[in-house]
Enzyme design. Structure first.
Site, PDB file in Angstrom:
ATOM      1  N   GLY A 264       0.837  -1.194   0.000  1.00 52.43           N
ATOM      2  CA  GLY A 264       0.000   0.000   0.000  1.00 52.43           C
ATOM      3  C   GLY A 264       0.871   1.243   0.000  1.00 52.43           C
ATOM      4  N   ALA A 265       1.893   1.228   0.861  1.00 53.85           N
ATOM      5  CA  ALA A 265       2.801   2.358   0.982  1.00 53.85           C
ATOM      6  C   ALA A 265       4.040   1.901   1.748  1.00 53.85           C
ATOM      7  CB  ALA A 265       2.127   3.507   1.716  1.00 53.85           C
ATOM      8  N   GLU A 267       7.241   3.427   4.391  1.00 55.86           N
ATOM      9  CA  GLU A 267       7.601   4.546   5.263  1.00 55.86           C
ATOM     10  C   GLU A 267       9.046   5.003   5.157  1.00 55.86           C
ATOM     11  OE1 GLU A 267       6.698   1.450   6.270  1.00 55.86           O
ATOM     12  OE2 GLU A 267       7.854   0.777   8.002  1.00 55.86           O
ATOM     13  N   HIS A 300      -0.782   6.512   8.741  1.00 51.73           N
ATOM     14  CA  HIS A 300      -0.008   5.331   9.138  1.00 51.73           C
ATOM     15  C   HIS A 300       1.478   5.519   8.821  1.00 51.73           C
ATOM     16  CE1 HIS A 300       0.486   0.833   9.501  1.00 51.73           C
ATOM     17  NE2 HIS A 300       1.532   1.119   8.743  1.00 51.73           N
ATOM     18  N   GLU A 301       1.761   5.942   7.607  1.00 52.73           N
ATOM     19  CA  GLU A 301       3.171   6.096   7.208  1.00 52.73           C
ATOM     20  C   GLU A 301       3.840   7.206   8.014  1.00 52.73           C
ATOM     21  OE1 GLU A 301       4.266   3.674   5.501  1.00 52.73           O
ATOM     22  OE2 GLU A 301       2.225   2.973   5.106  1.00 52.73           O
ATOM     23  N   HIS A 304       5.023   6.135  11.324  1.00 52.73           N
ATOM     24  CA  HIS A 304       6.270   5.371  11.260  1.00 52.73           C
ATOM     25  C   HIS A 304       7.524   6.249  11.316  1.00 52.73           C
ATOM     26  CE1 HIS A 304       5.246   1.204  10.613  1.00 52.73           C
ATOM     27  NE2 HIS A 304       4.571   1.412   9.513  1.00 52.73           N
TER      28      HIS A 304
HETATM   29 ZN   LIG Z   1       3.340   0.223   8.272  1.00 49.64          ZN
END
Ligand SMILES: [Zn+2]
Length: 857
Positions: A264-265, A267, A300-301, A304
């Site tokens: 998804g992504a 960090e 979310h990222e 991190h």
């Molecule tokens: Zn993560």
């Protein structure tokens, strides 16, 4: 010596890396100088490298002596060995390595991504994805999270292009025909967080957050989709600086949308990479669900940047804490940003997904020993993210949010620029709370599964009992089964929060359930009890019939998450054979007035599950039941939005239309959907963005070949990532076998990106009309898919087998995986097979009763 860990005889502290990617030949060349500390007088240095050719390696030792090393690559071990004629003198040394590699198409390491520019011309860019162990595909390095170092990256690129890395650009010069971008030194960090992206990129005007400029990057033509992502990026960055009590650790923050992206992504510090759907969105044209996805992933990222990047796990067994924590923080940040979204209620859906996998015998503890990094691949699952976040939330609520935050701050401050383990966080939370955290948490982290708390009235007492919840009474018998190990009876320290109603008043009581059974006197005038008050607990509740009936009689007094749990737990105990199906279906009838979209999602999810197990002859009656349960809510809401309505209500309308138009096969809704869609497309009557995706799904479900080709074109020419996804997944819903075949073919012929194709195939395995064809196709194309898809693609796709809910298909699934000796990593395959067994067992046990129940419709 551990074959999976590099020796600490020579330890890096700084990498100066210069890379020259060529997007025409799809290759790169590089040279790096690594400052090291030589701790022992060794005559070899071991590093990680794979699919890289090393042309030269020169080592300077602690006395300044230079030696040319003989380099051997061990592709299997993903290592390179630098052998030296003379032992190295200890002290500060230096390595200079010249190397070459290719820009691969597997979406890992240093890879290429191909996209169409606004004029339809194919373009290539290059990006990186290093977690967990693919930095070694871009440059030789000590590719373990505990070998933290400073990275100084220089990229020599085509002058027509631009490039982004973890830090600001320190200088931008020309050398020969190349544009040379030198980036500032990074903080001390792990190799898996290094990133560089090269291509024709455009970016938004940066928003400053303190000294940090925040921008969104994308391929040309998509900048108009960046505003929403930038807004949540800025809001969450501010939120985290405040929550963590520490400034953002980078010197700038770029968020980049990459057309081909496996996860998804990712960090990467200061240069977070995303798949386009998780970052770019047209706020005016997107549904609530699509916007929430962007907000979630961005938050979310960003979480991190501290938890993961500034403080990093020592080894891959700690990845769960990294991900669980970021998932937990994502909820906090999005909830603070848009309280009206009720993010913690929506988190019920994630918690339910974790409870579902963790109710299997083949589940695993959240944390387990990891030797080979490959073993950690199986950790990127619902248990790490969703169960992990759930138990952190439970702990936060148990300790109190302030105390919890104090512990987190202390943990981050103490371990910044270094590595830490789970026990370090427990220690910090223990100091903040003055409580024995490991005693409470160990059962949740190091033991598999979770309890079901039974609540019963016996005489004048309220009795609470805990035992492990499993769907099946015994572990699954399957071809890969290891001899059953005796597991001790599990017991948890369960923070139970009771809300008792008595004599018209409510009171909340906290009980730490440490024993198998607890009894408490019933208060005078007892009316009812909610056992998981507020819904934060990671356990199920099984009320006796009398107590459940009392709650169903006063649903309005329950919070949305409590109603969600009431339905979700009832459905789980039904699937486990502890509640008759008729009783569950009667329960669903009590929710016709429900207005929370999450409660509806669990109700509709259970009806979808029943659709997969019923006999085909019963399908029209199940469709009638779906209409009976769902239509009153849609009738009350109306098909078009009303003035002043909130976003969640609008999303619920979309969900109900989709349910009626597809699962309920409601012809009136389908006809209305066609009208609304035509009006929208013609521009005469634009439809609410929350409703439009439901219309597209409904039209596909009821559609013909002409519509299929229309939708395929819309997929091909979509102008936003969300639009592209809507039309892509609509292709899976056309019932005609020939169209099913066409969509399946597109999962391997290049028309669907490899980042999406496994998910499309997975959906088709789960859809009743497509599943048999999809399964036949997957079996035939397995090797091709394995070759084409990114590393975890097959694992994600294979999850679709849990939709193959007939005894014949189940047997065939076992046969296929056994004959092909397929290993999906960890316990993944075993979990899929057990989930399939749970569904087939429900069909075998309750099929006749279900058929009898449906006969009324
Ligand atoms: Zn993560």
């Amino acid at each position: 010596m551990d074959p999976y860990r590099l020796p600490r005889t020579v330890v890096p502290s700084r990498y100066d890396i210069r890379l020259e990617p060529d997007l025409t030949t799809l290759t790169f060349s590089g040279v790096e100088t690594i400052a090291v500390t030589i701790a022992e007088p060794v005559s070899e240095i071991l590093m990680n490298a794979v699919e890289i050719a090393v042309d030269e390696a020169v080592v300077t030792d602690g006395r300044g002596r230079e030696q040319r090393a003989t380099v051997t690559l061990d592709e299997g071990a993903e290592r390179c060995r630098l052998a030296l004629a003379e032992p190295l003198a200890t002290g500060a040394g230096r390595l200079r390595i010249v190397f070459r590699g290719t820009l691969n198409d597997k979406l890992r390491g240093f890879y290429r991504s191909v996209y169409k520019d606004p004029s339809g011309v194919s373009r290539t860019m290059a990006a990186t994805q290093f977690e967990a162990t693919d930095a070694r595909r871009a440059f030789p390095c000590w590719d373990e999270p505990a070998f933290k170092a400073v990275f100084a990256v220089t990229l020599a690129i085509d002058p027509a292009l631009t490039a982004v890395s973890n830090t600001r650009i320190a200088s931008d010069t020309r050398e020969g025909g190349r544009r040379v971008l030198r980036f500032a030194d990074s903080i001390v960090m792990s190799t898996y967080l290094v990133a560089f992206v090269v291509g024709e990129l455009e970016h938004t005007v940066p928003t400053p957050v303190g000294p940090t400029p925040v921008s969104i990057w994308c391929v040309p033509g998509k900048k108009r989709l960046a505003a929403f992502g930038q807004e949540i990026a800025v809001a969450s960055l501010r939120y985290f600086e405040d929550y963590y009590g520490l400034p953002y650790p980078g010197d700038k923050l770029d968020l980049l949308a990459i057309p081909d992206f496996a996860a998804g992504a990712m960090e990467n510090l200061g240069a977070i990479t995303f798949r386009e759907t998780a970052l770019l969105v047209d706020e005016q044209a997107a549904s609530h669900a699509e916007l929430q996805r962007v907000a979630d992933v961005v938050a979310h990222e960003n979480a991190h940047m501290w938890f993961g990047d500034l403080v990093t796990m020592s080894w891959w067994n700690g990845i769960w804490l990294n991900e669980a924590f970021a998932t937990f923080m994502e909820m906090l940040a999005v909830d603070a940003w848009k309280p009206e979204w009720q993010r913690w209620v929506a988190f019920g859906v994630s918690r339910a997904a974790a409870l579902s996998v963790d109710g299997l015998h083949s589940t695993r503890p959240i944390e387990f020993p990891v030797r080979a990094p490959r073993e950690a691949d199986a950790m990127f699952d619902v248990l790490t993210y969703e169960k992990g976040a759930s138990v952190l939330r439970m702990l936060e609520q148990y300790l109190g949010p302030e105390v919890f935050r104090t512990g987190v701050r202390e943990y981050l401050t103490r371990h910044r620029f270094a590595n830490a383990d789970t026990v370090d966080l427990w220690a910090a939370l223990g100091r903040a709370s003055q409580q024995p955290i490991p005693a409470v948490m160990d059962g949740w982290i190091f033991a598999p599964g979770y309890p079901v708390v039974s609540v019963a009235v016996e005489g004048r007492e309220l009795v609470l009992r805990q035992q492990r919840f499993t769907y099946l009474t015994e572990p699954l018998r399957w071809f890969g089964a290891a001899p059953a190990a005796a597991t001790p009876p599990a017991r948890w320290q369960v923070p139970v929060q009771l809300r008792v109603s008595a004599e018209g008043r409510e009171s909340v009581e906290r009980v730490l359930l440490t024993e198998p059974e607890v009894r408490r006197p019933l208060p005078a005038g007892f009316e009812s009890v909610v056992a998981n008050e507020g819904g934060h607990g990671f356990y199920r509740v099984r009320y006796d019939e009398g107590l459940r009936e009392r709650l169903l009689g006063r649903l309005a007094s329950l919070g949305a998450i409590e109603r969600f749990n009431l339905v979700n737990d009832a459905w789980a105990v039904t699937a486990a054979g502890l509640m008759p199906i008729a009783q569950y279906l009667d329960l669903t009838a009590r929710f016709r007035d429900e207005r929370d979209k999450n409660v509806w999602s669990v109700l509709l999810g259970s009806l979808h599950a029943l659709n997969r197990i019923i006999a085909p002859a019963d399908r029209p009656r199940l469709e009638a039941l779906v209409r009976d349960r769902t239509a009153p809510a849609l009738a009350a809401l109306g098909v078009t939005p009303r003035e002043g309505e909130d976003e969640l209500t609008r999303q619920l309308r979309g969900d109900l239309i989709r349910a009626l138009g597809t699962l309920g096969n409601d012809h009136a809704v389908q006809a209305r959907a066609a009208e609304l869609y035509a009006g929208h497309e013609g521009g005469a009557a634009p439809v609410d963005p929350n409703v439009l995706p439901a219309l597209i799904a409904t039209l596909a479900h009821a559609g013909d070949e002409g519509r299929y080709h229309e939708f395929f074109e819309r997929f091909r020419t979509a102008t936003t990532p969300q639009e592209e996804q809507r039309y892509l997944y609509a292709l899976t819903m056309f019932p005609q076998p020939l169209l099913v075949e066409q969509t399946l073919a597109r999962t391997v012929n290049g028309e669907i990106r490899t980042q999406d194709a496994p998910f499309v195939a997975r959906s088709m395995l789960m859809l009743v009309h497509a599943r048999e064809q999809a399964w036949a196709f997957v079996k035939k194309q397995w090797d091709t898919m394995d070759r084409l898809y990114p590393k975890h693609g097959l694992r994600r796709m294979a999850e679709g087998v849990i939709g193959l809910v007939t005894p014949e298909l189940e047997a065939d699934v076992h046969r296929f995986f056994q004959e092909r000796k397929i290993d999906l990593g960890g316990k993944t395959l075993e979990q899929y097979l057990e989930q399939l067994r749970v569904a087939v067992a429900l069909r075998e046990r309750e099929g006749a009763a279900l058929s009898a129940y449906l006969a009324r419709f």
